[in-house]
Design an enzyme around this catalytic site. Structure first.
Site, short mmCIF file in Angstrom:
data_model
loop_
_atom_site.label_atom_id
_atom_site.label_comp_id
_atom_site.label_asym_id
_atom_site.label_seq_id
_atom_site.Cartn_x
_atom_site.Cartn_y
_atom_site.Cartn_z
N GLU A 1 1.11 -1.22 0.00
CA GLU A 1 0.36 0.01 0.33
C GLU A 1 0.92 1.13 0.07
OE1 GLU A 1 -2.75 0.77 3.92
OE2 GLU A 1 -3.44 1.65 2.09
N GLY B 1 2.72 2.18 10.73
CA GLY B 1 2.15 1.30 12.17
C GLY B 1 2.09 0.64 11.92
N ALA B 2 2.03 0.15 10.78
CA ALA B 2 1.64 -2.02 10.52
C ALA B 2 0.86 -1.81 9.11
CB ALA B 2 0.74 -2.33 11.62
N GLU C 1 -2.29 -3.85 6.32
CA GLU C 1 -3.33 -5.10 6.98
C GLU C 1 -3.93 -5.69 5.69
OE1 GLU C 1 -4.01 -1.66 5.96
OE2 GLU C 1 -5.62 -0.94 5.00
N ASN C 2 -2.21 -6.54 4.84
CA ASN C 2 -2.55 -7.44 3.89
C ASN C 2 -3.03 -9.00 4.43
OD1 ASN C 2 0.06 -5.81 2.89
ND2 ASN C 2 0.92 -6.47 4.57
N GLU D 1 -6.29 -3.08 12.51
CA GLU D 1 -5.70 -4.40 11.34
C GLU D 1 -6.55 -5.23 10.79
OE1 GLU D 1 -3.50 -2.40 9.95
OE2 GLU D 1 -2.73 -0.98 10.86
#
Ligand code: 0A1
Ligand code: ZN
Length: 881
Positions: free
Chosen positions: A127, A268-269, A271-272, A305
């Site tokens: 992303e 931060g992270a 969400e794959n 996420e």
């Protein structure tokens, strides 16, 4: 990627893709400097497009080895390759197989998008547009495909091989030297949700049984040796899974859910699908190595996420302009989770503090943009507080307008109708309109109009008629590119409080009763006439912060004092304390600049003392109540000719007088709030710690030798990182020998822990001492610092730029120059991080003239530099517009 003047992309130019992809088979052979990717896709012309034309695939920073269509190799003459695209003019009219082989260099990738290597771990970040650095593909969110991924790698060096979906096969190759794993993701997804991880990782495992009885294998992968720091993240994950079933009826949909923690991550992270990748700072936690606020941050981001699985992944965005459709909505969902899991009031106060600290300044300056922007140069610049936090407030307003049940009905329809699709904001809103029968046409303006509205209110009281009249005007200041604004459809929650401190019944002159204190504003000016009001009431407006607006009302200090102890809405009680403190502080700033002293109102101190000692209120709430508005908060309210040093000094003086005047009360709280027993991140003990730390901080402001000694003793006696860091931060502001000793001790204790040591960098950068800039410069040469690691840049450099207003805004401009130099240095390898750092100048136009002049000089210097990434180019151009 370097260019001179990149062109903006406009929402109104959206066109559906010419070609769709139903399935992708990826074969990835991992190698540190030469990873080969073979992508075989089933492609077909989009039936919704009359003339699909040439097949245009996005791709950059790769070497192209071969292209085949339906098994036949295409020679270089039959395609065109630019720096950004691969264009194949002649493709079959029906479905065809596209087979492309490319190579890329993960080791050299310091931008951390696409495929890169962090501490020997291969990982991806796709992303928004990173997949185009892995293979040539229509890299846009409205092209959804199922994926099968075969990853091959050296067996010793890269024992763990992960991708999205469910594991399908594994085996060895190359005589046992290499091995492979195949992953299948049955859910169609856009390329930005693709992920792959390979490396030597240890895991912490558990499982979860969904409401319908499906068993899911849960695993968190971390650097070997860190498995014992995963229990909290796992607990958060399970609670999130349960909550989404209970609150939104959403179940998980694969056999496995994997999380991987990496040390080099831009955000931060991510969400794959089925394979979330996290910044390790948002996964790893133990009482000694994580603060209460890190535990909380982990809970929120794990939930965020995970919730994306439905809001973002199952239903994704048609195009990047719709980013708030997944982000604002998912932030709203993680906030609701936080409110249900912990104290709802504490959660709301934190949200509003965060919104005002990050989003309000964005909305008030040159970077202002709507929740749904209509143009961008670099989409990565739009992962902003406006899209995320104001986006969540907009969703919250829908829930406020429709009620919880009404909101849930709309969400159910949204999930049912758009599952498996790429949707738009209009489609989302239509679901609420259909299920509630209420028009949200006017409400849509919240998505399109930038800037924080101001509600200017006035209350008049007619004692004879027993009528109170509240007039409300919506003031909407222009923002860049939007000179004229429309009034907004705004939920305003309010109460009128009688002399006895109780809420009055709200009955309009028309006889209509207002239930839940909720009124809907739609016009530029409105008048609400309340009847049967026995005496002049005290208005409590914008309860629960029912809309993301600024409230202006001319009211006496006595009203604020009254609200601070009587408002039944605890949020507004806290807000009144903030407003009163802001008023006192701004008076002090003005007096200071005129060389005059200021007095501290006794009733303000009294109200603080009353709340401090009120055992009926949660300690966490009392802690929030006693925290003064930050220097940045004050600068935002002052808004023009801001002098950060005057603000700092005024705040320091106020803290000192509160600390001195209420010393005994703070000492009692400090003794009474000690937490006994083993550490727990639960809200109860965390709240006690927070209140105790607030008390310690105020006592320290008095500044006597015994006060310094108490902080030093607290530091030494601490058994968890929360207490240790709190004391370190207090010492960081003091010019005492204890300061250096504490930093030294902290360093010796934590130098081998790259996450804990980030605090050591941060608290040196944030100290409001004249030496701060020199310290930051020196620390960039420290062996534990690396300009290429985003966490290090954030802890040292961004902390200085965003959280040390006195240091960053030094009148000589040295702070601006230094940050400007770092922006340019970082831009050469990681434009995303550079552009974010540059946004620390977002409020430069509000500064007093001399600082404005020197800040502008730095911005102009950046703007003139060539080459610049599109990321930095876009931000600096807006900044100077
Ligand atoms: N979607 C992720 C955050 C994220 C956004 C952009 C990134 O690269 C530009 C990376 C991650 C989230 O909301 O958590
Ligand atoms: Zn998100």
């Amino acid at each position: 990627m370097k260019t001179d003047t990149p062109r903006p992309i406009l929402l109104k130019d959206y066109k559906p893709p010419g070609y769709l992809v139903s399935h992708v088979r990826l074969d990835v052979s991992l190698h540190p400097t030469r990873t080969q990717v073979r992508a075989r896709s089933k492609v077909r012309p989009n039936p919704a497009v009359a003339k699909p034309g040439a097949l245009r695939l996005d791709g950059e920073l790769m070497e192209l080895e071969s292209v085949r269509v339906d098994g036949r190799e295409i020679v270089a003459k039959a395609y065109r390759k630019t720096e950004r695209e691969l264009i194949i003019a002649d493709v079959p009219a029906g479905e065809f197989d596209l087979d492309i082989t490319t190579t890329c260099n993960p080791e050299a990738n310091k931008a951390l998008t696409g495929l890169y290597r962090s501490k020997g771990i291969y990982c991806t970040q796709c992303e928004a547009q990173g997949f185009r650095r892995i293979t040539y593909f229509p890299d846009r969110p409205d092209v959804l495909a199922t994926y099968e991924v075969r990853i091959e790698a050296d067996r010793n060096e890269t024992p763990v091989l992960l991708s999205n979906g469910n594991p399908a096969e594994r085996g060895t190759s190359d005589g046992g030297k290499r091995h492979y794993a195949v992953w299948r993701d049955p859910h169609p997804k856009p390329s930005y949700l693709f992920a792959l991880v390979g490396g030597n990782l240890a895991s912490f495992a558990s499982d979860f049984t969904t409401a319908s009885g499906r068993k899911v294998d849960l695993r968190i992968y971390v650097e070997p040796g860190k498995e014992d720091r995963c229990a909290w993240a796992m607990d958060c994950l399970k609670r999130s899974m349960r909550w989404d079933e209970e609150r939104f009826g959403r179940e998980y949909d694969l056999d496995v859910f994997n999380i991987v923690a990496v040390s080099d991550f831009n955000m931060g992270a991510m969400e794959n699908k089925g394979l979330n990748i996290f910044n390790d700072g948002l996964v790893l936690a133990s009482p000694e190595t994580a603060t209460d606020s890190s535990f909380l941050g982990i809970e929120r981001v794990i939930a965020h996420e995970y919730f994306h699985n439905w809001t973002g992944n199952r239903i994704t965005c048609r195009d990047w302009f719709q980013l708030c459709l997944k982000e604002g909505l998912t932030v709203f969902r993680d906030q609701e989770f936080g409110a249900d899991e912990r104290s709802a009031i504490e959660q709301r106060i934190n949200e509003v503090r965060g919104l005002k600290a990050a989003q309000f300044p964005e909305d008030a300056g040159p970077l202002a943009h709507p929740v749904r922007p209509d143009r961008y140069i670099e989409i990565n610049n739009f992962y902003t507080a406006t899209v995320y936090q104001k986006g969540a407030e907009v969703v919250r307003m829908i829930q406020t307008l429709l009620g919880r049940d009404g909101f849930r009905k709309g969400m159910d329809l949204y999930f049912e109708r758009h599952d498996g699709e790429a949707a738009t904001v209009e489609e989302f809103i239509a679901c609420f309109e259909e299920t509630s029968g209420k028009s949200l046409k006017h409400f849509m303006t919240w998505y399109a109009q930038a800037g924080t509205p101001e509600l200017v209110c006035e209350l008049t009281y007619d004692a004879k008629a027993k009528v109170a009249e509240l007039s409300i005007e919506q003031m909407l200041a222009p923002t860049p590119g939007q000179a004229k604004k429309k009034p907004l459809h705004t939920p305003l929650r309010l109460g009128l409080i009688g002399e006895d401190g109780r809420d009055l019944e709200l009955r309009l002159a028309s006889g209509e009763r207002i239930t839940n204190g909720l009124v809907e504003l739609t016009k530029r000016t409105e008048k609400l006439r309340f009847r049967d009001v026995p005496a002049r009431p005290v208005p409590s407006l914008l309860r629960q912060f029912s809309a993301p607006v600024n409230l202006t009302i001319n009211r006496p200090d006595a009203d604020l004092r009254f609200l601070m102890t009587h408002d039944s809405d605890l949020f507004n009680r806290w807000q009144a304390a903030q407003d009163y403190a802001t008023r006192v502080l701004i008076k002090a700033v003005v007096a200071r600049r005129a060389g005059k002293p200021t007095a501290l109102p006794a009733d303000f101190i009294e109200a603080l003392a009353a709340t401090l000692g009120d055992a009926r209120l949660e300690p966490a709430y009392r802690a929030q109540f006693l925290m003064l508005p930050s220097e940045n908060d004050l600068a935002r309210v002052i808004a023009h000719n801001v002098d950060p040093l005057a603000i700092h000094q005024a705040r320091k003086v106020l803290r000192k007088s509160i600390g001195t005047r209420l010393h005994e009360a703070f000492a009692r709280v400090y003794r009474g709030m000690e937490v006994k027993g083993p550490y727990s991140p639960a809200p109860g003990p965390a709240g006690q710690r927070a209140l105790r730390i607030v008390a310690l901080g105020y006592m320290a402001r008095r500044g006597r030798a015994d006060d310094v000694a108490r902080v030093a003793a607290h530091f030494k006696a601490s058994r968890n990182l929360t207490d240790e860091i709190a004391a370190l931060s207090m010492l960081s502001e003091m010019k005492s020998p204890e300061r250096a000793a504490a930093f030294d001790r902290f360093y010796q204790r934590w130098k081998d822990d790259h996450l804990v040591i980030d605090h050591w960098f941060a608290y040196q950068a944030v100290a409001p001492l004249p030496s701060a800039l020199a310290t930051v410069k020196k620390l960039t040469r420290h062996p534990l610092f690396s300009m290429q690691n985003p966490n290090k840049v954030r802890s040292l450099i961004s902390t200085f730029a965003f959280a040390n207003p006195v240091g960053f805004n030094r009148p000589d401009g040295a702070g601006y120059d230094y940050i400007g130099d770092r922006v340019l240095e970082i831009d050469a390898f990681n434009p995303q991080i550079a552009a974010r750092l540059l946004s620390s100048f977002r409020s430069w136009k509000a500064l007093e003239p001399e600082r404005r002049r020197v800040a502008k000089r730095t911005l102009q210097r950046i703007a003139k530099t060539k080459p610049l990434s599109p990321d930095v180019f876009e931000i600096v151009s807006k900044m100077l517009e």
